[in-house]
Design a protein around this motif. Structure first.
Motif, PDB file in Angstrom:
ATOM      1  N   ASN A 129     -36.113 -10.915 -45.287  1.00 39.16           N
ATOM      2  CA  ASN A 129     -37.219 -11.816 -45.631  1.00 39.16           C
ATOM      3  C   ASN A 129     -37.491 -11.811 -47.134  1.00 39.16           C
ATOM      4  O   ASN A 129     -37.730 -12.860 -47.745  1.00 39.16           O
ATOM      5  CB  ASN A 129     -38.485 -11.418 -44.879  1.00 39.16           C
ATOM      6  CG  ASN A 129     -38.458 -11.804 -43.409  1.00 39.16           C
ATOM      7  OD1 ASN A 129     -37.582 -12.565 -42.975  1.00 39.16           O
ATOM      8  ND2 ASN A 129     -39.401 -11.292 -42.644  1.00 39.16           N
ATOM      9  N   LEU A 150     -39.439  -9.595 -33.906  1.00 38.95           N
ATOM     10  CA  LEU A 150     -39.186 -10.949 -34.404  1.00 38.95           C
ATOM     11  C   LEU A 150     -40.466 -11.770 -34.453  1.00 38.95           C
ATOM     12  O   LEU A 150     -40.679 -12.554 -35.392  1.00 38.95           O
ATOM     13  CB  LEU A 150     -38.141 -11.639 -33.535  1.00 38.95           C
ATOM     14  CG  LEU A 150     -36.749 -11.000 -33.519  1.00 38.95           C
ATOM     15  CD1 LEU A 150     -35.830 -11.744 -32.550  1.00 38.95           C
ATOM     16  CD2 LEU A 150     -36.139 -10.981 -34.919  1.00 38.95           C
ATOM     17  N   SER A 151     -41.310 -11.609 -33.460  1.00 45.35           N
ATOM     18  CA  SER A 151     -42.571 -12.352 -33.419  1.00 45.35           C
ATOM     19  C   SER A 151     -43.497 -11.939 -34.555  1.00 45.35           C
ATOM     20  O   SER A 151     -44.239 -12.759 -35.099  1.00 45.35           O
ATOM     21  CB  SER A 151     -43.275 -12.133 -32.074  1.00 45.35           C
ATOM     22  OG  SER A 151     -42.492 -12.631 -31.011  1.00 45.35           O
ATOM     23  N   GLU A 152     -43.446 -10.663 -34.912  1.00 44.82           N
ATOM     24  CA  GLU A 152     -44.315 -10.168 -35.978  1.00 44.82           C
ATOM     25  C   GLU A 152     -43.799 -10.534 -37.361  1.00 44.82           C
ATOM     26  O   GLU A 152     -44.564 -10.971 -38.230  1.00 44.82           O
ATOM     27  CB  GLU A 152     -44.443  -8.648 -35.874  1.00 44.82           C
ATOM     28  CG  GLU A 152     -45.329  -8.043 -36.955  1.00 44.82           C
ATOM     29  CD  GLU A 152     -45.450  -6.533 -36.862  1.00 44.82           C
ATOM     30  OE1 GLU A 152     -46.010  -5.923 -37.792  1.00 44.82           O
ATOM     31  OE2 GLU A 152     -44.986  -5.962 -35.846  1.00 44.82           O
ATOM     32  N   LEU A 153     -42.491 -10.393 -37.577  1.00 44.30           N
ATOM     33  CA  LEU A 153     -41.925 -10.564 -38.918  1.00 44.30           C
ATOM     34  C   LEU A 153     -41.397 -11.973 -39.187  1.00 44.30           C
ATOM     35  O   LEU A 153     -41.193 -12.345 -40.335  1.00 44.30           O
ATOM     36  CB  LEU A 153     -40.818  -9.533 -39.153  1.00 44.30           C
ATOM     37  CG  LEU A 153     -41.280  -8.069 -39.081  1.00 44.30           C
ATOM     38  CD1 LEU A 153     -40.110  -7.122 -39.328  1.00 44.30           C
ATOM     39  CD2 LEU A 153     -42.396  -7.791 -40.093  1.00 44.30           C
ATOM     40  N   ARG A 154     -41.131 -12.729 -38.134  1.00 39.55           N
ATOM     41  CA  ARG A 154     -40.760 -14.144 -38.205  1.00 39.55           C
ATOM     42  C   ARG A 154     -39.619 -14.447 -39.197  1.00 39.55           C
ATOM     43  O   ARG A 154     -39.750 -15.289 -40.080  1.00 39.55           O
ATOM     44  CB  ARG A 154     -41.979 -14.998 -38.571  1.00 39.55           C
ATOM     45  CG  ARG A 154     -43.157 -14.859 -37.634  1.00 39.55           C
ATOM     46  CD  ARG A 154     -42.833 -15.363 -36.249  1.00 39.55           C
ATOM     47  NE  ARG A 154     -42.643 -16.781 -36.197  1.00 39.55           N
ATOM     48  CZ  ARG A 154     -43.411 -17.638 -35.528  1.00 39.55           C
ATOM     49  NH1 ARG A 154     -44.455 -17.172 -34.847  1.00 39.55           N
ATOM     50  NH2 ARG A 154     -43.137 -18.914 -35.508  1.00 39.55           N
ATOM     51  N   PRO A 155     -38.475 -13.762 -39.069  1.00 38.96           N
ATOM     52  CA  PRO A 155     -37.348 -14.095 -39.944  1.00 38.96           C
ATOM     53  C   PRO A 155     -36.655 -15.376 -39.492  1.00 38.96           C
ATOM     54  O   PRO A 155     -36.772 -15.788 -38.332  1.00 38.96           O
ATOM     55  CB  PRO A 155     -36.410 -12.899 -39.745  1.00 38.96           C
ATOM     56  CG  PRO A 155     -36.639 -12.510 -38.311  1.00 38.96           C
ATOM     57  CD  PRO A 155     -38.120 -12.718 -38.090  1.00 38.96           C
ATOM     58  N   ALA A 156     -35.936 -16.000 -40.402  1.00 40.83           N
ATOM     59  CA  ALA A 156     -34.959 -17.014 -40.014  1.00 40.83           C
ATOM     60  C   ALA A 156     -33.750 -16.275 -39.469  1.00 40.83           C
ATOM     61  O   ALA A 156     -33.496 -15.133 -39.848  1.00 40.83           O
ATOM     62  CB  ALA A 156     -34.561 -17.858 -41.218  1.00 40.83           C
ATOM     63  N   LYS A 171     -38.254 -18.843 -26.105  1.00 41.22           N
ATOM     64  CA  LYS A 171     -39.137 -18.106 -27.008  1.00 41.22           C
ATOM     65  C   LYS A 171     -38.474 -17.888 -28.369  1.00 41.22           C
ATOM     66  O   LYS A 171     -39.135 -17.982 -29.410  1.00 41.22           O
ATOM     67  CB  LYS A 171     -39.518 -16.764 -26.384  1.00 41.22           C
ATOM     68  CG  LYS A 171     -40.446 -16.879 -25.183  1.00 41.22           C
ATOM     69  CD  LYS A 171     -40.733 -15.513 -24.573  1.00 41.22           C
ATOM     70  CE  LYS A 171     -41.628 -15.639 -23.337  1.00 41.22           C
ATOM     71  NZ  LYS A 171     -41.874 -14.326 -22.687  1.00 41.22           N
ATOM     72  N   LEU A 175     -39.608 -19.449 -32.160  1.00 36.85           N
ATOM     73  CA  LEU A 175     -39.796 -18.718 -33.411  1.00 36.85           C
ATOM     74  C   LEU A 175     -39.053 -19.381 -34.566  1.00 36.85           C
ATOM     75  O   LEU A 175     -39.100 -18.886 -35.697  1.00 36.85           O
ATOM     76  CB  LEU A 175     -39.317 -17.266 -33.261  1.00 36.85           C
ATOM     77  CG  LEU A 175     -40.117 -16.379 -32.312  1.00 36.85           C
ATOM     78  CD1 LEU A 175     -39.427 -15.023 -32.153  1.00 36.85           C
ATOM     79  CD2 LEU A 175     -41.551 -16.197 -32.799  1.00 36.85           C
ATOM     80  N   GLY A 176     -38.368 -20.488 -34.272  1.00 36.22           N
ATOM     81  CA  GLY A 176     -37.616 -21.188 -35.300  1.00 36.22           C
ATOM     82  C   GLY A 176     -36.202 -20.677 -35.488  1.00 36.22           C
ATOM     83  O   GLY A 176     -35.531 -21.034 -36.457  1.00 36.22           O
ATOM     84  N   MET A 177     -35.731 -19.836 -34.549  1.00 35.83           N
ATOM     85  CA  MET A 177     -34.407 -19.233 -34.660  1.00 35.83           C
ATOM     86  C   MET A 177     -33.367 -20.002 -33.846  1.00 35.83           C
ATOM     87  O   MET A 177     -33.694 -20.944 -33.118  1.00 35.83           O
ATOM     88  CB  MET A 177     -34.463 -17.768 -34.213  1.00 35.83           C
ATOM     89  CG  MET A 177     -35.406 -16.917 -35.050  1.00 35.83           C
ATOM     90  SD  MET A 177     -35.433 -15.171 -34.548  1.00 35.83           S
ATOM     91  CE  MET A 177     -33.799 -14.656 -35.111  1.00 35.83           C
TER      92      MET A 177
END
Length: 262
Positions: A129, A150-156, A171, A175-177
């Motif tokens: 990130n 992943l939900s907490e840090l929200r990386p690509a 899900k 998260l945009g993944m």
């Protein structure tokens, strides 16, 4: 059609390729009539990261990552973040660094150190990130824990070699993944993967080999290589109701978008 292949996750440093590694890579990537457009090396440790850096310098259409796989968490040196930063500098100098990975959680084998895996995972996601890089996620028998990070840090990034449920796939996409499928998608009785693939929009799908593993039929049981993605694309095309060529083109474009390749 085959020239559209982007293998978004491969391991040509594996010992299975020791006898013909560069002969094969030349055939797939360089020689006249080559069948693969691009590849992304998925690193698993320092040695693997260095292989990716060196090979990315050798081939124009070969990209790489850096990172520590959760299976090797017990062997990772205490100064792993310093090593990761050094690898980042070396890989960045090639202009071919595109991800941090293969990272994540693996609770499959007995004796794993859950705390050490999670710390290693979180540190690497935060690093990705910070550097503006996507992550390549390995998640086996640890879905709830992995999704929590992943939900907490929200990386690509991409959930590679996806083996979860359709609900989990939704899900991850939420998260945009992206979701990556190997030749296992084409296994005859792999209904779970097919349902997950069906649940994911085409613009969020990637194709990969995870080679030398999980060769699709009719090559099942053989050493996998990037050319075999053509067979996985046929199965994905049936699931999505489009042509195999459209699947290959879309997954190529998706990988380029995720990994910042123009």
């Amino acid at each position: 059609m085959a020239g559209l292949i982007f293998d978004s996750h491969c391991h040509y440093d594996d010992n299975a390729f020791d006898e013909d590694r560069y002969e094969l890579l030349n055939k797939l990537l360089v020689d006249e009539g080559h069948v693969v457009d691009k590849m992304l090396h998925a690193a698993v440790d320092e040695k693997s990261s260095l292989f990716g850096i060196k090979t990315a310098e050798r081939y124009v259409n070969y990209y790489t990552s850096i990172g520590f796989h959760p299976e090797y968490a017990d062997d990772v040196p205490d100064n792993y973040m310093e090593i990761l930063k050094t690898l980042y500098e070396k890989a960045s100098a090639t202009g071919k660094l595109r991800a941090v990975g293969e990272i994540g959680l693996d609770h499959h084998y007995e004796g794993y150190n859950a705390d050490k895996q999670k710390t290693l995972f979180i540190d690497q996601v935060k690093f990705a990130n910070e550097k503006g890089l996507p992550v390549i996620i390995h998640c086996r028998d640890a879905t709830e824990e992995c999704m929590g990070v992943l939900s907490e840090l929200r990386p690509a990034g991409v959930m590679h070699c996806f083996s979860g449920s359709a609900e989990t796939a939704e899900k991850v996409v939420g998260l945009g993944m992206y979701i990556g499928f190997t030749g296992a998608l084409a296994f005859k009785n792999n209904k779970k993967a097919k349902r997950a693939c069906e649940a994911v929009p085409l613009e969020r799908l990637l194709l990969e080999t995870d080679c030398p593993y999980m060769a699709p039929p009719p090559y099942r049981g053989e050493r996998s290589d990037s050319s075999m993605i053509a067979e996985t694309a046929k199965v994905m095309a049936e699931i999505k109701g489009v042509s195999a060529e459209e699947v290959l083109r879309a997954t190529n474009e998706n990988a380029c978008r995720l990994f910042g390749i123009s």
